[in-house]
Design an enzyme around this catalytic site. Structure first.
Site, PDB file in Angstrom:
ATOM      1  CD  GLU A   3     -14.060 -10.160  -4.643  1.00  0.00           C
ATOM      2  OE1 GLU A   3     -15.252 -11.375  -5.416  1.00  0.00           O
ATOM      3  OE2 GLU A   3     -14.979 -10.046  -4.212  1.00  0.00           O
ATOM      4  CB  SER A  55      -5.207   0.341  -1.189  1.00  0.00           C
ATOM      5  OG  SER A  55      -4.721  -0.646  -1.040  1.00  0.00           O
ATOM      6  CE  LYS A  95     -10.386  -8.273   8.690  1.00  0.00           C
ATOM      7  NZ  LYS A  95     -10.047  -7.938   7.895  1.00  0.00           N
ATOM      8  CD  GLU A 155     -11.516  -9.394   3.846  1.00  0.00           C
ATOM      9  OE1 GLU A 155     -11.962  -9.409   4.717  1.00  0.00           O
ATOM     10  OE2 GLU A 155     -10.875  -8.948   3.414  1.00  0.00           O
ATOM     11  CB  CYS A 214      -9.132  -4.347  14.170  1.00  0.00           C
ATOM     12  SG  CYS A 214      -9.481  -3.569  12.556  1.00  0.00           S
ATOM     13  CB  CYS A 258      -7.201  -2.749   6.914  1.00  0.00           C
ATOM     14  SG  CYS A 258      -5.375  -1.874   5.828  1.00  0.00           S
ATOM     15  CD  GLU A 297      -3.372   0.912  -3.991  1.00  0.00           C
ATOM     16  OE1 GLU A 297      -2.733  -0.296  -3.344  1.00  0.00           O
ATOM     17  OE2 GLU A 297      -3.725   0.811  -4.726  1.00  0.00           O
ATOM     18  CD  GLU A 324      -2.984   0.392   2.038  1.00  0.00           C
ATOM     19  OE1 GLU A 324      -3.953  -0.254   2.256  1.00  0.00           O
ATOM     20  OE2 GLU A 324      -3.481   1.132   2.831  1.00  0.00           O
TER      21      GLU A 324
END
Lengths: 164, 585
Positions: free
Chosen positions: B367, B320, B359, B362, B506, B300, B283, B280
């Protein structure tokens, strides 16, 4: 839009009218209830597609709108038939046997109160006093009033609309 | 502060003028029972559990919303008060699904505790009950309306704090129900799966989808090589499940417990957090140098990603392309690590222990399976891990000292602070400042206090050589909304933005141990747990991602350099615009 899938060309007309309704109230406080009222008048009920449009335009979460719609009995999520039967369940009609009339209506049309026949022709609504207690028990089919009803009259009345 | 004189249960005292009766009572060490109350989130006086007698008032008043005033005389335990509370509670219990023995919240249920405290021995009212279907279609959250007490804490959290409004109060009277619009499943509406609703639910009406069985089965399967990876926020909260004080660091106990559960390896997601920073950070530098899309926004937090896909598709190109750290880790384990260790990637089973319910969603994204296998097989929340530890009979507070396995168990302090709001930003700054600035930064200047703390939106301008990096940090999706709207309106400009779905980041994720209102109303969990995170960071010798030897090894042996073709293949992803309420035609 699910509510606009009519084939007679009224598709965009309704959507356009809904837009006009929303525009009329958009920048006023407490816009939601009057918009819902007029939208229901336009569509006969408040399906997902209509509530979604209102949600986007008024910037109110759909969940909140749905909460309002399900809170007030005046709003409905179910479509009305071309002939909407409003049966009075007010005190006078009730004691004069409105329940028997309702039973007969449900039996003849094969639907429950609040529902619409599959062909979209009839729907039954139970309503509170319509101010015609002298004619109890009473019902309205669209704007037509039928009073002093007995269960055996129902079939004949419905037949009048069958071929219309 | 202006004070007023009040009398509470015959005791005279002075309290600040802006207190409610509930706060005044608390100040006087008098406990008043509450149910719907959750400070700053739900203060609506709806449940009537906290009623008190106020001298001169016509009826009993709800302490949680009644303001103190000069000369106020309060009785918190008169016979009328106790009787009213009891009847109210009995009525709430009368149509509650009282299967406490098998309820996930048993012994951590505010309703159960009230019944005990108010000495309810019999429920006199056998009224109508309902049996509504369970909504368990979401991979993250299960909604059980039969256990709902209609306190509206979840509604307020979802609507007012998170700005998501996936659920609200629908219908009326006895039929009142907290649900998504049109009785849809949470899976069919713009729910972000953040799980904050679970954390504020006083009962078992909202809970995570329990995936512990899948993990038990994998652990029993001799053909599988089962690897656990743990997020930084888990190690500062797991102890709470075993009665330890909030903010206790239990890294060693957690590792030891995972070993005893039978995991083949226990790795640290922080390693992948460091990898994220490399990717990142690169990036960010590339976008700044080459005129790419700015601000770059962190990726994230899967709750935030889903929120963006639903509500701000115009920002998808700002995100990102980095996968979230645990997904990166899964991909690395099933490629590089599998090759290095000579294990068939089909036999590697990756379990992510996360503070997060989003998550779970996720990990199911199609993908996110760059190796041909899902990057991550199962996501367990902190709470589910605690459940497994208890079920296995492991004495959590009494375990030998253990460390993460090599070589993927090394995380830097930068990886650890990912667990608190501002942490990803700070971790990135530690690396980017050194790369862009061209000289090493010393330990004294690597703490960026301007991006720490619980303020909803934090802004910072960081000088790196001649360049000033403009950064913003938002946590909680309501704050994310405010920040994005400002950026959209051209009122603010940044190079780099960190967004975390959960308030506090988190550490306060939707999968973390649940603290009751009487704790979380008065103690800031975000702050306490974050303090432990920063403590952990300071205790480590390596505190910058690019100095992590595991990361160096990964690049030298496998990826080449950050942003390489291989890195893109395994560590990056893409996003999809999602319709909010798709209509079935």
């Amino acid at each position: 839009m699910e509510a606009n899938n009519c084939c007679c060309g009224c598709v965009d007309e309704k959507a356009q009218k809904l837009q006009e309704i929303i525009e009329k109230y958009k920048n006023t406080k407490g816009a939601l209830i009057p918009v819902l009222h007029e939208a229901q008048e336009l569509y006969g009920y408040l399906p997902l597609s209509v509530q979604k449009k209102i949600s986007e335009e008024l910037d109110i979460p759909l969940t909140e709108i749905y909460g309002v719609v399900t809170f007030y009995t005046q709003f409905t999520l179910k479509p009305k038939g071309r002939y909407n039967i409003q049966l009075c369940m007010g005190t006078a009609c009730y004691v004069k046997g409105a329940e028997k009339i309702l039973e007969k209506l449900q039996e003849k049309l094969g639907i429950h109160v609040g529902d619409c026949t599959e062909d979209g022709k009839f729907s039954i609504e139970a309503c509170r006093c319509i101010g015609a207690c002298g004619l109890a028990p009473v019902m309205m089919i669209n704007d037509e009033v039928y009073g002093r009803l007995t269960p055996d009259q129902i079939e004949g009345i419905l037949d009048k609309y069958k071929d219309m | 502060m202006e004070m007023v004189n009040i009398t509470i249960d015959n005791r005279k005292l002075q309290v600040p003028k802006d207190y409610t009766v509930l706060e005044a009572a608390r100040y006087a060490n008098i406990a008043i029972p509450t149910l719907c109350f959750l400070k700053d989130i739900n203060e609506i006086g709806a449940c009537r559990m906290c009623v008190v007698e106020i001298k001169g008032a016509r009826s009993l008043q709800a302490a949680c919303v009644y303001p103190v005033s000069e000369g106020l005389v309060i009785n918190t335990k008169s016979p009328a008060v106790r009787e009213a509370r009891k009847v109210t509670l009995e009525l709430i219990l009368s149509n509650h699904d009282r299967k406490c023995l098998t309820c996930v919240r048993s012994r951590n249920c505010e309703l159960q505790k009230l019944a005990e405290e108010l000495n309810i021995k019999d429920i006199r009212f056998e009224g109508e009950t309902y049996k509504l279907p369970l909504d368990n279609f979401s991979p993250s959250i299960v909604r059980d309306p039969n256990k709902c007490v209609l306190c509206r804490r979840c509604v307020s959290m979802c609507k007012n704090i998170q700005g998501v409004a996936a659920i609200d109060t629908n219908e009326r009277g006895f039929k009142t129900i907290v649900s998504p619009a049109f009785n849809k499943s949470l899976n069919e509406v713009p729910c972000t799966m953040c799980g904050q609703c679970i954390n504020v639910c006083p009962v078992g009406a909202l809970r995570e989808k329990d995936d512990t069985d899948k993990v038990w089965q994998a652990l029993e399967n001799p053909d599988l090589y089962v690897i656990a990876q743990t997020a930084p926020a888990v190690r500062v909260a797991l102890g709470e499940e075993f009665g330890m004080p909030i903010g206790t660091r239990v890294t060693s106990n957690m590792i030891a417990a995972l070993r005893r559960l039978g995991f083949n390896k226990v790795f640290d997601t922080d390693t992948a957090a460091d990898l994220t920073i490399m990717e990142e950070g690169t990036e960010l530098i590339n976008r700044i140098k080459n005129g790419g899309k700015l601000p770059l926004i962190t990726s994230c937090s899967p709750g935030w990603i889903k929120f963006c896909e639903h509500n701000y598709p115009e920002f998808l190109d700002n995100l990102s392309t980095c996968k979230s750290p645990h997904q990166m880790f899964g991909a690395v384990l099933k490629s590089y690590y599998a090759e290095k260790m000579g294990i068939d990637p089909a036999k590697i089973f990756v379990v992510s222990i996360m503070p997060c319910t989003a998550k779970k969603f996720e990990a199911q994204r199609p993908e996110l399976s760059s190796t041909g296998y899902p990057d991550v097989d199962v996501v367990l929340t902190t709470r589910e891990l605690a459940r497994m530890i208890r079920e296995a009979g492991i004495d959590f507070t009494n375990l030998p000292e253990r460390y993460f396995d090599d070589p993927m168990g090394k995380g830097s302090g930068a990886g650890v602070i990912f667990g608190a709001t501002g942490g990803v930003m700070e971790a990135a700054l530690r690396t980017v400042a050194e790369i862009l600035g061209g000289k090493p930064i010393d330990d004294d200047s690597l703490e960026y206090n301007e991006v720490r703390g619980v303020k909803g939106i934090k802004e910072a301008s960081i000088k790196i050589g001649d360049f000033t990096l403009k950064a913003a940090v938002a946590h909680g999706l309501g704050n994310a909304r405010r920040l994005l709207d400002r950026i959209k309106a051209g009122e603010a400009e940044y190079h780099f933005v960190e967004i975390m779905a959960c308030p506090g980041g988190c550490v306060n994720g939707g999968g973390q141990p649940i603290q009751p209102s009487e704790v979380r109303s008065w103690i800031d969990l975000r702050r306490e747990r974050a303090a432990a995170i920063y403590e952990e960071d300071r205790s480590l010798s390596i505190r910058k991602s690019h100095e992590n030897p595991a990361v160096k090894m990964l690049y030298s042996e496998y990826f080449g350099e950050p942003g390489s073709h291989k890195a893109h293949e395994l560590l990056h992803t893409h996003y999809t615009k999602r319709e909010n309420y798709p209509e079935n035609k």
